[in-house]
Design an enzyme around this catalytic site. Structure first.
Site, PDB file in Angstrom:
ATOM      1  N   PRO A 170      -5.583 -17.296   9.430  1.00  0.00           N
ATOM      2  CA  PRO A 170      -5.637 -16.715   8.087  1.00  0.00           C
ATOM      3  C   PRO A 170      -6.739 -17.347   7.251  1.00  0.00           C
ATOM      4  CG  PRO A 170      -3.892 -18.351   8.193  1.00  0.00           C
ATOM      5  CD  PRO A 170      -4.463 -18.246   9.593  1.00  0.00           C
ATOM      6  N   ARG A 200     -18.754  -9.503  -3.329  1.00  0.00           N
ATOM      7  CA  ARG A 200     -17.761  -8.540  -2.839  1.00  0.00           C
ATOM      8  C   ARG A 200     -17.777  -7.209  -3.594  1.00  0.00           C
ATOM      9  NH1 ARG A 200     -12.920  -9.050  -2.787  1.00  0.00           N
ATOM     10  NH2 ARG A 200     -12.589  -8.164  -0.742  1.00  0.00           N
ATOM     11  N   CYS A 228     -31.643  -8.646 -10.980  1.00  0.00           N
ATOM     12  CA  CYS A 228     -32.418  -7.420 -11.151  1.00  0.00           C
ATOM     13  C   CYS A 228     -32.126  -6.438 -10.019  1.00  0.00           C
ATOM     14  CB  CYS A 228     -33.895  -7.764 -11.222  1.00  0.00           C
ATOM     15  SG  CYS A 228     -34.202  -8.787 -12.659  1.00  0.00           S
ATOM     16  N   GLU A 229     -30.935  -5.883 -10.057  1.00  0.00           N
ATOM     17  CA  GLU A 229     -30.460  -4.887  -9.090  1.00  0.00           C
ATOM     18  C   GLU A 229     -29.380  -4.092  -9.812  1.00  0.00           C
ATOM     19  OE1 GLU A 229     -31.076  -4.476  -5.728  1.00  0.00           O
ATOM     20  OE2 GLU A 229     -32.193  -6.303  -5.317  1.00  0.00           O
TER      21      GLU A 229
HETATM   22  C1  LIG Z   1     -12.927 -13.634   9.162  1.00  0.00           C
HETATM   23  C2  LIG Z   1     -12.080 -13.991  10.306  1.00  0.00           C
HETATM   24  C3  LIG Z   1     -10.764 -14.417  10.093  1.00  0.00           C
HETATM   25  C4  LIG Z   1     -10.113 -14.489   8.738  1.00  0.00           C
HETATM   26  O1  LIG Z   1      -9.863 -13.244   8.179  1.00  0.00           O
HETATM   27  P1  LIG Z   1      -9.005 -13.128   6.832  1.00  0.00           P
HETATM   28  O2  LIG Z   1      -8.968 -11.685   6.561  1.00  0.00           O
HETATM   29  O3  LIG Z   1      -9.718 -13.889   5.775  1.00  0.00           O
HETATM   30  O4  LIG Z   1      -7.646 -13.693   7.109  1.00  0.00           O
HETATM   31  C5  LIG Z   1     -10.027 -14.804  11.202  1.00  0.00           C
HETATM   32  N1  LIG Z   1     -10.562 -14.759  12.451  1.00  0.00           N
HETATM   33  C6  LIG Z   1     -11.821 -14.340  12.680  1.00  0.00           C
HETATM   34  C7  LIG Z   1     -12.340 -14.320  14.068  1.00  0.00           C
HETATM   35  C8  LIG Z   1     -12.618 -13.946  11.618  1.00  0.00           C
HETATM   36  O5  LIG Z   1     -13.871 -13.531  11.859  1.00  0.00           O
END
Ligand SMILES: *Cc1c(COP(=O)(O)O)cnc(C)c1O
Length: 421
Positions: free
Chosen positions: A274, A312, A342-343
């Site tokens: 996670p 994001r 500047c975008e």
């Molecule tokens: C980005 C990633 C995660 C974490 O994803 P979350 O959505 O932030 O929990 C876990 N494993 C791999 C291989 C990733 O690339």
């Protein structure tokens, strides 16, 4: 649940008023709550208490070494996707035996560093990578512990840019080819097969996609065992979503229950990776309003944080709540909240109803603890923001605001660019 709250119309992080931190550190500023991170980690960890498991925090969500250390101190491992993240994880004191390494483009140098460190396992994303890891391990006179990252072809029902487990995505090894790939791996002299891995995407707000992936992986594990391949670890990746706006993702307890009831007899140690669910709502981006203006009946609130600080909204159209650091009981304003870059793509919110703010006011952009600072850049030659960690009534800078000298570090003017001669 997080530790950002209002006391008498003023935003606090744990036991510190945000304004006090801004007075000391300035803006823009990433602010994280230690207790929120540890709580989120513990809730996730406790949800799997009934089965053997390891939680490897995904470093790319927030790779500051103080944040990694916070998770490591809570008993976590680290999920890495580069040599740089390996360096950070080790610097944060992570146990190499709790590091898992994914990514479609591992270089030989990165593979060597990870083998030297003695990580728990490589999550392999292609046949060629398997061959390369075998030969690098051979050169080092060792064996590489591996899982194959399976692309189970399930739709995570999330933003296309953060969906990773569909067969058209670049990630993993097609599930249909995986049994053969495992058979080939078994023949390699410097490869130890230890598990099966997948990671289907991010900001997933329903259980269905996780269950579909698990069902397919369970089936694969049964076939691998028929082939005499031992599978000790089942790594189900990360991806559990959070509430940015009105999403209602499953609680880690529900997520865990759904998995445990379907896989508890599998005789595997579960690994989870996670990221967002641990740190997303444990951080805010604090910014100061520079100007307010109106163009063609549209209001713009121009703040000192831009897409270089938090990409994001520009990249995925993501929603981040925006709240005033001091509520002054003013009216509501509908505005685009934009940065100085500047975008036209530089915005934090579009056509958003926010509490009316004026020049000099502070705002907090919520849910910015994951994929915030870690995706930031120096675009427009903007020094990157400071990062601060709060624990109870204490706060510390965990990354200094960059300086102009930092901006040009490593750059040089060569002889042949001097003059037109
Ligand atoms: C980005 C990633 C995660 C974490 O994803 P979350 O959505 O932030 O929990 C876990 N494993 C791999 C291989 C990733 O690339």
């Amino acid at each position: 649940m997080n530790y950002f709250h209002y006391i008498e119309n003023e935003l606090w992080c744990e036991e510190v008023p945000v304004e006090r931190i801004v007075e000391a550190v300035g803006t823009p500023l990433y602010l994280y709550s230690y207790q929120t991170i540890t709580r989120h980690f513990q809730v996730f960890d406790a949800a799997f208490a009934g089965v053997p498991h390891l939680i490897c925090f995904s470093a790319k969500a927030n790779s500051n070494i103080a944040i990694l250390k916070t998770v490591v101190a809570a008993g976590g491992g680290v999920d890495i996707v580069s040599g740089g993240e390996l360096f950070r994880a080790l610097r944060a004191g992570a146990d190499p035996k709790k590091i898992v390494y994914a990514g479609v483009g591992k270089t030989e140098q990165e593979i060597t560093s990870a083998l030297d460190a003695g990580i728990l396992m490589f999550n392999i994303e292609s046949s060629q990578e398997l061959q390369v890891i075998n030969s690098v391990a051979g050169r080092l006179g060792t064996r590489a512990p591996i899982s194959l990252r399976i692309n189970p072809d399930v739709d995570p029902l999330t933003h296309p840019h953060i969906s990773t487990g569909l067969k058209q995505n670049k990630f993993g090894i097609n599930i249909e080819k995986s049994r053969d790939e495992y058979r080939r791996a078994k023949e390699l002299d410097h490869i130890d097969i230890v598990g099966v891995d997948c990671h289907i995407g991010s900001q997933i707000t329903e259980l269905g996609p996780f269950i579909d992936a698990l069902t397919r992986l369970k089936d694969l594990i049964a076939r691998l065992r028929e082939d005499g391949i031992e599978v000790r670890y089942l790594d189900l990746g990360g991806g559990l979503g959070i509430s940015y706006n009105e999403e209602t993702p499953p609680h880690p307890d529900e997520y865990a229950r759904a998995i445990i009831e379907r896989a508890k007899d599998l005789d595997c140690t579960f690994i989870f990776e996670p990221g967002r669910v641990i740190v997303g709502n444990a951080g805010v981006l604090v910014s100061r309003v520079l100007y307010v203006k109106t163009n063609a009946d549209k209001n713009f609130v121009i703040v000192d944080a831009g897409m270089n600080d938090l990409i994001r909204p520009s990249l995925y159209g993501s929603y981040h709540g925006i709240v005033p650091v001091r509520e002054k009981g003013k009216g509501i304003l509908t505005a685009d909240v934009v940065g100085p870059i500047c975008e036209s793509g530089d915005f934090l919110a579009k056509a958003r109803e926010i509490t009316e703010v004026g020049r000099g006011d502070l705002i907090a952009v919520k849910s910015a603890g994951a994929y915030g600072f870690s995706m930031s850049s120096n675009y427009n030659s903007r020094p990157r923001a400071a990062e601060v960690l709060v624990r109870k009534d204490r706060f510390e800078i965990i990354r200094e605001r960059e300086t102009y000298d930092d901006l040009v570090r490593g750059e040089r003017i060569t002889d042949f660019v001097e003059g037109l001669k």
